[in-house]
Design a protein around this motif. Structure first.
Motif, mmCIF file in Angstrom:
data_model
loop_
_atom_site.group_PDB
_atom_site.id
_atom_site.type_symbol
_atom_site.label_atom_id
_atom_site.label_comp_id
_atom_site.label_asym_id
_atom_site.label_seq_id
_atom_site.Cartn_x
_atom_site.Cartn_y
_atom_site.Cartn_z
ATOM 1 N N PRO A 182 1.124 -1.192 0.346
ATOM 2 C CA PRO A 182 0.377 -0.063 -0.008
ATOM 3 C C PRO A 182 0.786 1.135 0.205
ATOM 4 N N GLU A 183 2.314 0.991 0.489
ATOM 5 C CA GLU A 183 2.678 2.883 1.045
ATOM 6 C C GLU A 183 3.395 2.876 -0.552
ATOM 7 N N ALA A 184 3.660 1.747 -1.074
ATOM 8 C CA ALA A 184 4.743 2.049 -3.119
ATOM 9 C C ALA A 184 3.521 2.762 -3.322
ATOM 10 N N ALA A 185 2.586 1.639 -3.419
ATOM 11 C CA ALA A 185 0.872 1.674 -3.591
ATOM 12 C C ALA A 185 0.054 3.696 -3.768
ATOM 13 N N ALA A 186 0.967 4.367 -3.081
ATOM 14 C CA ALA A 186 0.742 5.416 -2.431
ATOM 15 C C ALA A 186 1.959 7.000 -2.410
ATOM 16 N N ASP A 187 3.125 5.715 -2.922
ATOM 17 C CA ASP A 187 4.219 6.926 -4.002
ATOM 18 C C ASP A 187 3.803 6.713 -5.098
ATOM 19 N N LEU A 188 3.095 6.014 -5.906
ATOM 20 C CA LEU A 188 2.691 6.238 -7.705
ATOM 21 C C LEU A 188 1.734 7.866 -7.084
ATOM 22 N N CYS A 189 1.217 7.255 -6.225
ATOM 23 C CA CYS A 189 -0.335 8.132 -6.675
ATOM 24 C C CYS A 189 0.154 9.763 -6.086
ATOM 25 N N ARG A 190 1.367 9.917 -5.234
ATOM 26 C CA ARG A 190 2.089 10.924 -5.516
ATOM 27 C C ARG A 190 2.510 11.380 -6.195
ATOM 28 N N MET A 191 3.133 11.105 -7.360
ATOM 29 C CA MET A 191 3.976 11.495 -8.430
ATOM 30 C C MET A 191 2.862 11.165 -9.793
ATOM 31 N N GLN A 192 1.543 10.852 -9.211
ATOM 32 C CA GLN A 192 0.629 10.892 -9.994
ATOM 33 C C GLN A 192 -0.229 12.810 -9.685
ATOM 34 N N CYS A 193 -0.343 12.879 -8.966
ATOM 35 C CA CYS A 193 -1.010 14.195 -8.272
ATOM 36 C C CYS A 193 0.221 14.906 -8.873
ATOM 37 N N LEU A 194 1.427 14.552 -7.979
ATOM 38 C CA LEU A 194 2.655 15.649 -9.074
ATOM 39 C C LEU A 194 1.930 16.096 -10.608
ATOM 40 N N THR A 195 2.761 14.929 -11.453
ATOM 41 C CA THR A 195 2.141 14.882 -12.499
ATOM 42 C C THR A 195 1.349 15.897 -13.259
ATOM 43 N N VAL A 196 -0.108 15.688 -12.030
ATOM 44 C CA VAL A 196 -0.949 16.611 -12.558
ATOM 45 C C VAL A 196 -1.041 18.443 -12.672
ATOM 46 N N VAL A 197 -0.424 18.702 -11.383
ATOM 47 C CA VAL A 197 -0.227 20.276 -10.851
ATOM 48 C C VAL A 197 1.651 20.489 -12.157
ATOM 49 N N PHE A 198 2.060 19.187 -13.270
ATOM 50 C CA PHE A 198 2.562 20.025 -14.256
ATOM 51 C C PHE A 198 1.600 20.165 -14.982
ATOM 52 N N LEU A 199 0.303 19.216 -15.324
ATOM 53 C CA LEU A 199 -0.356 19.236 -16.188
ATOM 54 C C LEU A 199 -1.578 20.980 -16.125
ATOM 55 N N LEU A 200 -1.476 21.714 -14.771
ATOM 56 C CA LEU A 200 -2.120 22.608 -14.039
ATOM 57 C C LEU A 200 -0.956 23.811 -14.115
ATOM 58 N N HIS A 201 -0.318 23.779 -14.732
ATOM 59 C CA HIS A 201 0.504 24.954 -14.960
ATOM 60 C C HIS A 201 2.122 25.310 -15.192
#
Length: 1800
Positions: free
Chosen positions: A391-410
Motif C-alpha cells: 500500500p505504501e508503494a501504491a501511495a508513492d505512485l499516487c503522489r507522483m500522479q498528483c505531481l503530474t497533474v500539477v505539471f499539467l495544470l501549470h
C-alpha cells in the motif's frame, strides 16, 4: 468518343449499291434471322429474370465460397495479456448447442459482410454539396481507428479532433454515436474505456458536435426510428474491433445499416487532401436487405447475446478479486466527500486525479486486507501472478500522479513538448494498479456526467493525464534524485502549494488508511520502471542543413526571388553541386539520347483522317464523318445550317463599330427595301388565306375537345410570321373559348365547374393584352371586358376599361362567374400558364428568337471581346452565346480559332454535332470548320477554326513549346460546366487553362454559389496579363528584328481589340417550374403525392442557412404556403396585407406575370424567417410539418417488380418522355429490360389466339416456299422451261404476299409500345439501327428502341449511346433509364425526370443537373420530377442544399513544374512562355487572397526544383535535360513516371527484357508477365480495402491480389522514396516558420488553448526538459508522444506530426507506396486486374473475381494500354537501336495487350 465510327461500313449513311439492288432477295432471310435472334435474346432475358427471382428467394453463400479456418481475423494483440490484471466476464461456451449455432451463423454473416466490403469503392466522401450529406460516425470506430499504445492521451485527442475537423472545415454535417452496450466490451482495456468516457464528455461539452449516447445498440428500436427519420448519407464504421466479440458486434452493425438502405464507409484507409476526404464506400443493395430479412432472427439472437450485460469482476496479481460494481459504489460514496472539501468546484483534472487516487488506494488496501484474512483460513494454492505492490508503494505512485497533474495544470504545452522522450516502461507490478485507477477514473467521469450540482471546469478533459511525464518523474525520483544534492531540484512555490492541496484532499478522503504526508514523494524503494531498456531516446547527428542548388533562371528569380533570400544556397564549388546526376553514362552505354525532343503528345493520339491529308481514302473518311455529324447535329437543333462568309473587312464587325448611318440611302437600297415590303405583304396574304381555310375547323375542334383544339391552334400560331394574322387567330381562339366556357356553365348549373376551361379563356386574354397591345381597338377591349365580367372579375373590368361600372348586357352573368378571386384564380389555377417577362424588341444579332436582357449582355461581351462568367439554370439558353462567339470568329478571318472545352467526351460529341449542323463555311484547302481532340481520338487539331476538346487535352497544347504558334491564333475559349473547377479529378487542369489563356473566354455553369469570388480571381488574372502583355510588347519594340517577325504572325490573324474586363452575368430564373412528386407503390397501385418545396425545410435549417436561393415555388405553391400560414397562426398580423387579393403587386392587375409572383414568393419567405425571429418556432414547425408527404414504404423487391407498372402509369398520366435515373449499371439495363418484358407480356396476353395460330401458319408456309425456291439454282434460270419459270415467279409472288401478311400480323400494337412511329421515318430509323449491328447487345437495343425504350450508361459504346440520344431527341424513344452520364450538359430534354434509386452519387449537385432535364422549353409548360421510393429525409436534403462554393486545389506537382520549365526553355517566344508559366505559378485559386498559402507554394516550388536538379531532369539554368521529355509525357501518372525512369537508368529493364535466344525478337511469357507486373505496380494502382485479404476464397480465374515487385525493382523504388522523403522533410522544416503558432497550441475542433499565461517556471521542470530535442516543425501535441523533427523523414509520420496550420499533408509528397497500410496496420492490397487480364483475357473474370464492374474494368484496361503505348513510342524515339531489347519487349507487350483488349 470512339474512333471506329467513321469506318465506311459502320457509318451506314451512304448505302451501297449491293444493298439497294439485292434488297428484295435477301430481305426475308435477313428478317427471319433477325427476328429469330431477337426472340432468342428475349428468351435469354426471361430466363435471367427467372434466375434472378430464384436467387432473390434463396441467396446461398456457403456453396460458392469456402473459409478454410473458423478462426477469427488476426486480432490486435491483447493489452491485458498476463495474470496480473484480468477482467472476468462470462465467456461464450463453445460447447453449448445455442452458442455453436451462433458461431455457425456468424460465419455466414462474416462471409456476407466481407464479400460486400471487398467491393467497396475508394471515392471522395464529401461531394460538392456537403450540406446535403449529413452522416453518422460510430464513436467506437473512431477510437479504434486512431488507437495506438504509444500515443499519449492528449495526442490521441488531438488526432481525433484533427479527423473530425477535416470534415468540419469542409462544411460537412455529422453526428457521433456511442452505443451504450458497446461500453462493456472495453472493460478488459481500462485505458481505452477511460479514454472513451472522457471523449464522450469532451465532445459534448467542449465542441459543437452532436453526440448521441442514448441508443442501447444497433438493433434497438430507437436506433431504427432515428435512421428512418434522419436517413444519414453514410455511416463511418470500423470492420475490426479490439476483440473478436467487438468485431462480431461491428459486423452486425454493418449488416444492419446496409439492410436499412444506408451506405457504409470504412473507418480504415481514409485519406484527405486540400479539399476532400477519401475513403472506402459500400453502397447498400437489394441483396443486403434480403439477407437481413432471411436472417433477422439469428442476427437479433446473436446481437442480444453479445451485448447482454455480464457483471464483470477484477482480478489483480492472480488472486486479488473485486467486483466492478463495488468500485462504482466506492466512487459514489467518495464524490460527496470531495464536494464538501471543495464546495466551490474545481478543474476536472484536479477532481479526477484526487478521486482516482483516493478510491484506488482505498480499494487496493481493502483488497490486500481481505486477501490476508482469507489466506489465513484457506490453505489451497491459487494461481499467482507477480508479487503485489505494498500500500505504501501504491501511495508513492499516487503522489507522483498528483505531481503530474500539477505539471499539467501549470506548465504550458510549449515547455511540455520539450520534455525528455522516455523509453523505459512500467514494471509488471505497477501496471495492475494503474489500470485499476483508470477504471476508477472512468466511473468518476460517468458519475460526474450524470450530476450537474457541482461547478466543474471541463475544458481540459483531453488532458487528464500524461504518461510520458509521469514516467519522467518516476525515473527522476527513482534514479536521479537519490544520486546527490545537485540532482534534487526545487518544484517552485506555486507548484508545491498546488501539489500539497491535491495530496491533502487525497489524505482527507482516505483518512482511515493513513497514507502519509505529501513529502517525501518516495517513501519506499519499490522499482517502478523497467531498467532493462535504455531510459531516453538518443538523437542521431544533427539534421544536415539543407542547402539549395543555385539556379540561374529568370523565371525562378521572378517567381520565388523574395523567399530565396531567406533560404540557404550552396556554393558552386560545393561537392554536392559538382556531383549532380548526369545521364551521359547511360546514353553512351545503350546508344540512347535521353535529351532528344519527343513528338508532341497530341500527335500520338489516334487520328483516322485529317482534312490536310491528300490520300483519297482518308478524304472520303472525313466526308463520311462529317455526314454523320451533320445528321447527329440535326437531332440537336431545328433549322438548317448557316452559311458563314468570311468578311475580311466587315464594316459592322466588333473591331470597327459602325459610325453614324448615312443620311441618304442609295437607289439599290431603296429598291431592296421596297422588294422586302412587297414580299412581306405577299406572305401575310398567304397566311391570311391559310387561316381562312382552317378557322372554322379549328373553332369546331376547340368546342369539341378544348385541349386538343388549343394544341392545334398553338401549333399553327408557331408557324406564322405575320403579327396581324396571329392577332386574328388569337381573337378567334378567345371567342371559341368563351363559347366553351358558357356551354360548360350551362351544363353544370349548380355543380362545381371545371376551371381548366376558364384557364384557357383567361390565357387568351393575357396573350392579347400582353403581346398585341398595339393592335387592340376599342371593340376588342370591349370584348375582353365582357369576358372578364362574365368570369366575375369586376375589379379587373374597372382597371381595364378605366370606368367604374358598365351597364350589364342583360344576360345573367353570375351563373358564369368563378367563385374564386381574380388573383387567386390566376395564381392557383393558371399557375404555370402565367406569362414570363419577355422582351418584344428583336435583336438583329439573333434570328430565331428574341433574347432576354441577360442574353444580350452576353452578346455585348462577345462583341467587345470581353470575358464573361455566366451562371444561369439548365436549359435557360446560356450556350447560345458560345455559338454566337464561334460565328463571330468564323466571320472575322480564316485563321482565328475558338476552343470549346467540355468536361466529358459525350459532351464533346454533342458540341461537334451542333457545330456541323449550325455552320458551313468555304475554307482554303486543308482547313476545316471543326476539329476534335480527346485522349483517344483526334482530327484536324491544328487546321480547324473551332476546336472542341476536353481540359486535359487543351492543357497539353497550351504547355507544349511547339504549339505556341497555334496558341497565339486562339481568339476565344469557351469553358462549359466550369463548376468542374471544384471537382474531384482534374480540377487543377481547369485552373491552369483559365490562367494561361491570353484571349478572352466565356465560362458557363448552372451551379456555382460564389461566382463573385470566381470572377474576382479571374479578373486578377486578366490584370496580370494586361501588365505582362505591355511588358512583352515594350521588349519586342526594343528589338527591330523581333518586331518584323511578330508582324508576320499578326498579319495572319486579325488583331482583335484588346480588353481585359471579366463580366459576371447572373440569371436565376428557370423557364419552366418543376413540380415534384413523391411516389410509392401500394399493393399494385401507386400513390403520387405532390411535394411542396417547403416540406424540405426545417426550423434549424432556416435559422442557420436561411432559405436556399434556388428553392423556388410555383404560383400555386405560393398560394398553398400563404393558406397554410393563415391556418397555422390565426392571429398572424400580416395575414391581410399578404392576402393574394390584397398584395400590392397584384392588386387590380389583369395580367399577373411570373416575376410579380416571384416578388410575392420572396415576401412570404422573408415572413417565414421573421416568424422564427419573433419566437414563433413552434408555428413554423407546424407549418413545415403540414407540407410533409406520407409515402408508404415498400420492399426493394416489390419496388422493382412494380417498376414496369410505374412506367405504364406515367404513360397513362401523359408524363412521358421521361429519363429515369438509376445509379448501378446492371440496374439500368435490368430496369429497361423489365419495362420491355412487361410490354411484351401485355402484347402476348392481349393477342388474339387466332392471330397467333395464323402467324405460325404463315411462318410454316414461308419455310416451305423457301425450300421450294432452294431447288432452283439461280444460275440456271435462262435454261429453265417456261412452266418452271412461271412457277418460280408464282413462288416469289406468294413469298412477298406472305411476308406482307406476316409483317402486318407481327406489328406491335400501339398500346404495347411507347415509341412514336410518327416522330421518325423508317429510313432514318434504319440508318440509326444500322450503326448498332456490330455492337454488343445491339439486337437487344434495337428491340427495346422499337418499343420506345432505351438505356444509357458509361460502359456502352459511343454508337450505342448516340443511338439512344438521337432517338430520344427525335421523340421516338419515350423512356430512357440512365446513370449520371446524362447529368452533365447532355441535351436530352424531357417532360419528366424520375429518381428511382438512391446512391451516394445522388447528391444535390447531380440532383440539380438531372432534374434540370425536365421541362422542354417550347414543348412543356412545366417539368415533372418524380421520386420513386427515395427516402424522404434524402429528398429534403437534396432540395434544400445550397450550391457548392468553388475552392482551389493544391495546384502544383513536380511534373507540372518540369512542364512549365520545359515550356519556358523551349518555346520560340520566350517572353510569352515565361509569362504563361508565371501565371500558373502565381494565380492558384487556393492562394487567391491568401498570402501564407502563396508563400508555402513558393517553397514547395523551390524544393521541387531541387529534386528535379538532383535527379538530373533540369540543369542549373533551369533547362530540361535527361529524360525530362519522357517524364512529362507521362504527367498523368506522377510519381510512377519518375520511378520508371529510375528503372531504365539503373538498367533494370535491360536486365529483365532478355529474348528467348540471342538475336531473337521473341520474349518468353514469363518476361512479358513480369513486365506487366512491374507496370501494374506503377500505373495500375487500385487499392482494395484491407479486409478483402481476410477472406479465404477460391477465385475462378484471377489472382486478384497483385504480387510485390521483383526485388531489384523494389530496391529502386525504395531508393527513390528515400530521396523524396528527404526532400519533402527539408521542405517541411523550411516552411515551419510560416505556421500560425497560436493556432498550433489549440486543439483543432474544440479550440482548447494550451498556452498557459501564468507559468513562473520550475527548477524541476527545466531539469526534465531536453534541449537537444529538435521539434521546430512538429505539432506540439505530437511532441508529447515523442515525435521529433527527425521523424518527418519517414512519410508514415508526416500526417500525425506536421504543423496543421500549413495545410500540407503527405498527399503532396510524390511517393510510390510499395505497401500501403491502414490505420490499424493492415495491408491494403493492390487489385491485380491489369496482370490478371493479361493472363486470362476475360472481362467477365474481372467482374466475378476482381470486384470490378464490366464498364469500369474496360476503361481501366484501356487506360493501362494507353500507358504501355505512350512508353513504347517515347522509348522508340529516344533509342537509336531499333533492336534494343527493352524497345522490342514493350512493342511486343503492346501488341499482345491490344489483341486481348480488342477480343473483348
Amino acid at each position: 468518343m470512339d474512333s471506329d465510327f467513321i469506318d465506311s461500313e459502320e457509318i451506314g449513311f451512304i448505302s451501297t449499291k449491293k444493298n439497294k439492288e439485292g434488297g428484295s432477295t435477301s430481305d426475308h432471310d435477313e428478317g427471319d434471322e433477325t427476328s429469330d435472334k431477337a426472340e432468342a435474346a428475349v428468351v435469354q432475358m426471361l430466363k435471367e429474370k427467372e434466375d434472378r427471382e430464384k436467387e432473390v428467394e434463396d441467396p446461398d453463400y456457403s456453396k460458392v465460397y469456402n473459409i478454410l479456418t473458423t478462426e477469427e481475423v488476426a486480432q490486435k494483440e491483447s493489452q491485458t495479456e498476463g495474470k496480473d490484471f484480468r477482467v472476468l466476464q462470462n465467456e461464450w461456451d463453445s460447447k453449448s448447442p445455442e452458442i455453436r449455432k451462433h458461431l455457425e451463423f456468424l460465419k455466414i454473416l462474416k462471409l456476407h459482410v466481407w464479400l460486400s466490403l471487398s467491393r467497396a469503392r475508394y471515392v471522395s466522401l464529401l461531394k460538392d454539396f456537403v450540406e446535403s450529406e449529413f452522416f453518422v460516425i460510430d464513436g467506437d470506430s473512431l477510437i479504434l481507428m486512431l488507437l495506438n499504445k504509444k500515443v499519449q492521451y492528449l495526442t490521441l485527442f488531438y488526432l481525433i479532433e484533427c479527423f473530425l475537423q477535416d470534415f468540419t472545415q469542409r462544411g460537412a454535417k455529422y453526428i457521433v454515436v456511442f452505443f451504450k452496450d458497446a461500453e462493456q466490451m472495453y472493460f478488459p482495456y481500462p485505458h481505452f474505456i477511460f479514454l472513451r468516457t472522457a471523449l464522450i464528455e469532451h465532445l459534448k461539452h467542449n465542441t459543437r458536435t452532436t453526440v448521441h449516447t442514448d441508443f442501447s445498440n444497433c438493433l434497438s428500436p430507437a436506433w431504427e426510428i432515428f435512421l428512418k427519420k434522419s436517413y444519414p448519407y453514410f455511416i463511418i464504421v470500423s470492420d475490426i474491433g479490439l476483440t473478436s466479440l467487438q468485431t462480431n458486434y461491428l459486423t452486425i452493425f454493418i449488416a444492419h445499416s446496409l439492410s436499412k438502405k444506408i451506405t457504409i464507409v470504412l473507418a480504415s484507409g481514409q485519406e484527405c487532401d486540400t479539399l476532400r476526404v477519401y475513403g472506402y464506400h459500400l453502397q447498400s443493395m437489394g441483396k443486403h436487405r434480403l439477407f437481413f430479412q432471411k436472417y433477422e432472427k439469428d442476427l437479433r439472437c446473436v446481437c442480444e447475446d453479445i451485448v447482454r450485460y455480464k457483471e464483470p469482476s477484477l482480478c489483480l496479481y492472480g488472486h486479488l478479486k473485486l467486483s466492478l460494481k463495488s468500485v462504482q459504489e466506492e466512487v459514489c460514496r467518495t464524490i460527496p466527500l470531495l464536494k464538501q472539501l471543495w464546495p466551490e468546484g474545481s478543474d476536472i483534472r484536479r477532481v479526477v486525479c484526487v478521486l482516482a487516487c483516493a478510491v484506488g488506494l482505498k480499494i487496493y488496501s481493502d483488497m490486500l486486507t481481505n486477501a490476508r484474512a482469507s489466506r489465513g483460513t484457506k490453505t489451497e494454492k491459487s494461481e499467482r501472478g507477480s508479487k503485489p505492490l505494498s500500500p505504501e508503494a501504491a501511495a508513492d505512485l499516487c503522489r507522483m500522479q498528483c505531481l503530474t497533474v500539477v505539471f499539467l495544470l501549470h506548465m504550458p504545452l510549449s515547455q511540455r513538448a520539450q520534455i525528455r522522450v522516455m523509453k523505459s516502461c512500467w514494471t509488471k507490478q505497477v501496471l495492475p494498479i494503474m489500470k485499476m485507477q483508470q477504471l476508477c477514473a472512468h466511473f468518476v467521469l460517468k458519475e460526474l456526467s450524470d450530476k450537474n450540482d457541482w461547478k466543474l471546469d471541463l475544458t481540459y478533459l483531453p488532458d487528464l493525464n500524461d504518461d510520458s511525464l509521469l514516467r519522467n518523474l518516476a525515473h527522476y525520483y527513482e534514479i536521479e534524485y537519490s544520486e546527490g544534492l545537485e540532482f534534487q531540484k526545487e518544484l517552485g512555490k506555486e507548484m508545491e502549494d498546488e501539489y500539497l492541496s491535491l495530496w491533502d484532499a487525497v489524505t482527507k478522503l482516505t483518512v482511515k488508511y493513513g497514507f502519509g504526508d505529501a513529502f517525501p514523494i518516495r517513501t519506499t524503494s519499490q522499482v517502478f520502471l523497467d531498467q532493462e531498456q535504455t531510459s531516453f531516446r538518443v538523437y542521431e547527428d544533427k539534421i544536415p542543413a539543407v542547402g539549395l542548388f543555385p539556379v540561374k533562371s529568370d523565371l525562378v528569380k521572378e517567381y520565388a526571388g523574395d523567399i530565396l533570400k531567406d533560404l540557404p544556397v550552396l556554393d558552386d564549388n560545393d561537392p554536392a553541386v559538382s556531383s549532380l546526376t548526369k545521364y551521359k553514362e547511360f546514353d553512351e552505354l545503350r546508344h540512347w539520347h535521353s535529351g532528344r525532343p519527343l513528338t508532341e503528345e497530341y500527335e500520338r493520339v489516334h487520328c483516322n483522317a485529317d482534312a490536310k491529308s491528300k490520300d483519297p481514302y482518308e478524304r472520303k473518311q472525313i466526308q463520311k464523318l462529317q455526314t454523320f455529324y451533320r445528321f447527329y447535329g440535326s437531332t440537336l437543333q431545328e433549322g438548317t445550317s448557316k452559311f458563314v462568309v468570311c468578311q475580311k473587312n466587315a464594316p459592322g464587325s466588333a473591331n470597327n463599330p459602325v459610325k453614324k448611318k448615312k443620311m441618304q440611302k442609295s437607289k439599290a437600297e431603296i429598291i431592296a427595301e421596297e422588294n422586302n415590303k412587297r414580299l412581306k405583304i405577299k406572305e401575310e396574304m398567304k397566311e391570311q388565306e391559310q387561316w381562312k381555310t382552317l378557322q372554322i375547323s379549328t373553332e369546331k375542334e376547340i368546342k369539341a375537345n378544348l385541349t386538343v383544339g388549343i394544341n392545334k391552334l398553338e401549333k399553327f400560331l408557331k408557324n406564322l410570321k405575320s403579327k396581324s394574322v396571329k392577332f386574328s387567330v388569337e381573337l378567334s381562339g378567345l371567342s371559341a373559348c368563351l363559347e366553351v366556357w358558357k356551354e360548360h356553365c350551362k351544363k353544370q348549373d349548380t355543380k362545381s365547374k371545371d376551371l381548366s376551361k376558364a384557364v384557357q379563356l383567361m390565357r387568351r386574354i393575357h396573350i392579347l393584352l400582353e403581346k398585341y397591345q398595339d393592335l387592340l381597338e376599342k371593340s376588342h377591349l370591349q370584348k375582353l371586358t365582357q369576358c372578364l365580367r362574365l368570369l366575375g372579375f369586376e375589379n379587373l373590368v374597372c382597371s381595364l376599361s378605366g370606368q367604374v361600372r358598365e351597364k350589364s348586357d342583360g344576360e345573367n352573368t353570375s351563373r358564369y362567374a368563378i367563385e374564386v378571386g381574380p388573383v387567386r384564380f390566376q395564381l392557383q389555377y393558371m399557375d404555370y400558364y402565367l406569362l414570363r417577362e419577355e422582351r418584344n424588341d428583336p435583336d438583329p444579332r439573333v434570328e430565331n428568337f428574341i433574347p432576354d436582357t441577360w442574353q444580350r449582355e452576353l452578346l455585348d461581351a462577345v462583341d467587345n471581346n470581353e470575358s464573361a462568367v455566366i451562371v444561369a439554370p439548365t436549359s435557360s439558353g446560356k450556350t447560345y452565346a458560345s455559338y454566337y462567339c464561334m460565328e463571330k470568329v468564323l466571320k472575322t478571318s480564316d485563321d482565328g480559332v475558338v476552343v470549346y472545352v467540355a468536361p466529358t467526351k459525350a459532351l464533346v460529341n454533342q458540341v461537334v454535332g451542333t457545330i456541323y449542323s449550325r455552320f458551313t463555311k468555304t475554307l482554303p484547302d486543308g482547313l476545316v470548320v471543326c476539329g476534335v481532340f480527346t485522349r483517344d481520338y483526334r482530327n484536324d487539331v491544328m487546321n480547324s477554326q473551332i476546336l472542341v476538346t476536353v481540359p486535359q487535352c487543351l492543357e497539353i497544347l497550351m504547355l507544349s513549346p511547339r504549339c505556341q504558334k497555334w496558341v497565339k491564333r486562339i481568339q476565344y475559349v469557351i469553358f462549359d460546366e466550369v463548376h468542374c473547377l471544384g471537382s474531384e479529378i482534374g480540377a487543377e487542369v481547369w485552373e491552369h487553362l483559365l490562367v494561361t489563356i491570353r484571349c478572352p473566354f466565356l465560362a458557363l455553369s448552372a451551379t456555382i454559389s460564389n461566382p463573385e469570388h470566381l470572377t474576382e480571381w479571374l479578373q486578377s488574372v486578366k490584370r496580370y496579363w494586361q501588365r505582362a502583355e505591355n511588358t512583352i510588347e515594350e521588349n519586342s519594340t526594343n528589338s527591330e528584328k523581333n518586331s518584323t517577325r511578330k508582324l508576320k504572325v499578326k498579319s495572319k490573324v486579325k488583331e482583335q481589340k484588346k480588353t481585359y474586363r471579366v463580366r459576371l452575368v447572373l440569371y436565376g430564373e428557370r423557364y419552366n417550374d418543376l413540380e415534384k412528386y413523391v411516389c410509392s407503390s401500394t399493393g399494385g397501385d401507386f400513390l403520387f403525392e405532390h411535394y411542396h418545396p417547403c416540406a424540405a425545410l426545417t426550423v434549424n435549417h432556416i435559422e442557420n442557412y436561411g432559405i436556399p436561393a434556388d428553392l423556388s415555388l410555383s404560383p400555386k405553391e405560393s398560394v398553398q404556403l400563404y393558406d397554410t400560414m393563415v391556418e397555422v397562426w390565426k392571429e398572424w398580423p400580416r395575414a391581410q396585407e399578404l392576402d393574394p387579393e390584397e398584395f400590392v403587386s397584384f392588386k387590380n392587375k389583369v395580367v399577373i406575370k411570373k416575376m410579380d409572383v416571384r416578388k410575392y414568393e420572396q415576401e412570404l419567405k422573408k415572413e417565414l424567417s421573421k416568424w422564427i425571429e419573433l419566437g414563433q418556432r413552434q408555428k413554423v414547425y407546424e407549418l413545415l410539418d403540414h407540407f410533409k408527404p406520407q409515402p408508404v414504404d415498400c420492399s426493394d423487391q416489390e419496388k422493382w417488380i412494380q417498376f414496369a407498372c410505374f412506367v405504364e402509369k406515367l404513360h397513362e398520366m401523359d408524363k412521358l418522355p421521361a429519363i429515369i435515373f438509376i445509379f448501378g449499371l446492371d440496374s439500368v439495363e435490368r430496369a429497361a429490360n423489365n419495362v420491355f418484358i412487361h410490354l411484351m407480356e401485355k402484347q402476348k396476353n392481349e393477342q388474339d389466339p387466332k392471330a397467333k395460330r395464323e402467324i405460325e401458319d404463315i411462318k410454316d408456309k414461308l419455310r416451305k416456299v423457301d425450300k421450294s425456291l432452294m431447288k432452283y439454282k439461280p444460275n440456271d434460270t435462262k435454261k429453265l422451261k417456261t412452266s418452271k419459270a412461271e412457277s418460280i415467279i408464282q413462288l416469289w409472288t406468294m413469298k412477298k404476299e406472305l411476308q406482307k401478311r406476316l409483317k402486318k400480323l407481327s406489328a406491335i400494337p400501339s398500346e404495347c409500345t411507347y415509341a412514336d412511329p410518327k416522330a421518325v421515318d423508317e429510313d432514318t430509323l434504319r440508318k440509326i439501327f444500322y450503326r448498332l449491328r456490330f455492337e454488343r447487345k445491339g439486337y437487344l437495343q434495337e428491340m427495346l428502341a422499337r418499343r420506345g425504350i432505351g438505356y444509357h450508361h458509361g460502359s456502352m459504346s459511343v454508337k450505342q449511346r448516340q443511338a439512344v440520344e438521337m432517338l430520344f431527341r427525335l421523340g421516338y424513344i419515350k423512356v430512357v433509364t440512365a446513370t449520371s452520364t446524362l447529368a452533365l450538359g447532355i441535351n436530352m430534354p424531357c417532360k419528366s425526370v424520375v429518381f428511382a434509386d438512391d446512391s451516394v452519387f445522388l447528391d444535390a449537385l447531380s440532383y440539380r443537373q438531372m432534374s434540370g432535364r425536365a421541362g422542354r422549353r417550347g414543348h412543356d409548360m412545366i417539368g415533372n420530377v418524380f421520386f420513386y421510393d427515395i427516402p424522404l429525409p434524402k429528398i429534403e436534403r437534396l432540395i434544400k442544399s445550397n450550391v457548392p462554393q468553388l475552392k482551389g486545389q493544391f495546384p502544383l506537382t513536380i511534373t507540372l513544374i518540369l512542364r512549365l520549365m520545359l515550356l519556358a526553355a523551349k518555346a520560340d517566344d520566350k517572353a510569352d512562355a515565361s509569362a504563361k508559366a508565371l501565371s500558373v505559378l502565381k494565380h492558384s485559386l487556393m492562394t487567391f487572397k491568401n498570402e501564407r498559402h502563396a508563400e508555402i507554394l513558393k517553397i514547395y516550388f523551390m524544393f521541387s526544383l531541387q529534386f528535379l536538379i538532383k535527379e538530373g531532369y533540369l540543369d542549373q539554368e533551369g533547362n530540361p535535360i535527361g529524360f525530362a521529355g519522357l517524364v512529362t509525357h507521362l504527367h498523368y501518372h506522377e510519381p510512377s513516371n519518375f520511378v520508371l525512369v529510375s528503372f531504365l537508368v539503373k538498367g533494370l529493364f535491360h536486365k529483365l527484357c532478355q529474348p528467348i535466344k540471342k538475336g531473337s525478337n521473341d520474349f518468353s511469357d514469363d518476361v512479358l508477365e513480369k513486365l506487366v507486373l512491374i507496370l501494374a505496380n506503377l500505373f495500375g494502382q487500385k487499392y482494395l480495402p484491407a479486409c478483402s485479404m481476410t477472406l479465404r476464397h477460391t477465385f475462378y480465374q484471377s489472382k486478384v491480389f497483385l504480387e510485390d515487385l521483383p526485388e531489384d525493382f523494389a530496391d529502386a523504388v525504395n531508393e527513390y522514396n528515400t530521396k523524396v522523403e528527404e526532400n519533402f522533410a527539408h521542405f517541411l522544416l523550411t516552411t515551419a516558420k510560416l505556421a500560425d503558432m497560436e493556432q498550433e497550441y489549440r486543439l483543432p475542433l474544440s479550440k482548447t488553448d494550451f498556452t498557459t499565461k501564468k507559468w513562473h517556471g520550475s527548477e524541476l521542470a527545466s531539469y526534465l526538459m531536453d534541449n537537444t530535442k529538435r521539434i521546430s516543425a512538429i505539432s506540439p501535441f505530437a511532441c508529447l508522444s515523442g515525435m521529433v523533427d527527425d521523424d518527418l523523414f519517414y512519410a508514415k509520420n508526416v500526417n500525425k506530426a506536421v504543423l496543421r496550420s500549413l495545410g500540407i499533408n503527405v498527399k503532396n509528397c510524390p511517393l510510390l507506396y510499395l505497401k500501403k497500410y491502414d490505420n490499424q496496420g493492415r495491408r491494403l492490397p493492390l487489385n491485380a486486374y491489369a496482370l490478371d487480364f493479361y493472363k486470362h483475357g476475360s472481362l467477365t473474370a474481372l467482374t466475378t473475381d476482381n470486384w470490378l464492374n464490366e464498364g469500369e474494368a474496360y476503361y481501366l484496361l484501356k487506360d493501362f494500354l494507353l500507358v504501355i503505348k505512350s512508353i513504347g513510342v517515347s522509348l522508340s524515339e529516344l533509342c537509336d537501336d531499333p533492336n534494343d531489347n527493352v524497345l522490342l519487349a514493350f512493342q511486343k507487350l503492346e501488341e499482345n495487350y491490344h489483341k486481348k483488349l480488342d477480343a473483348v
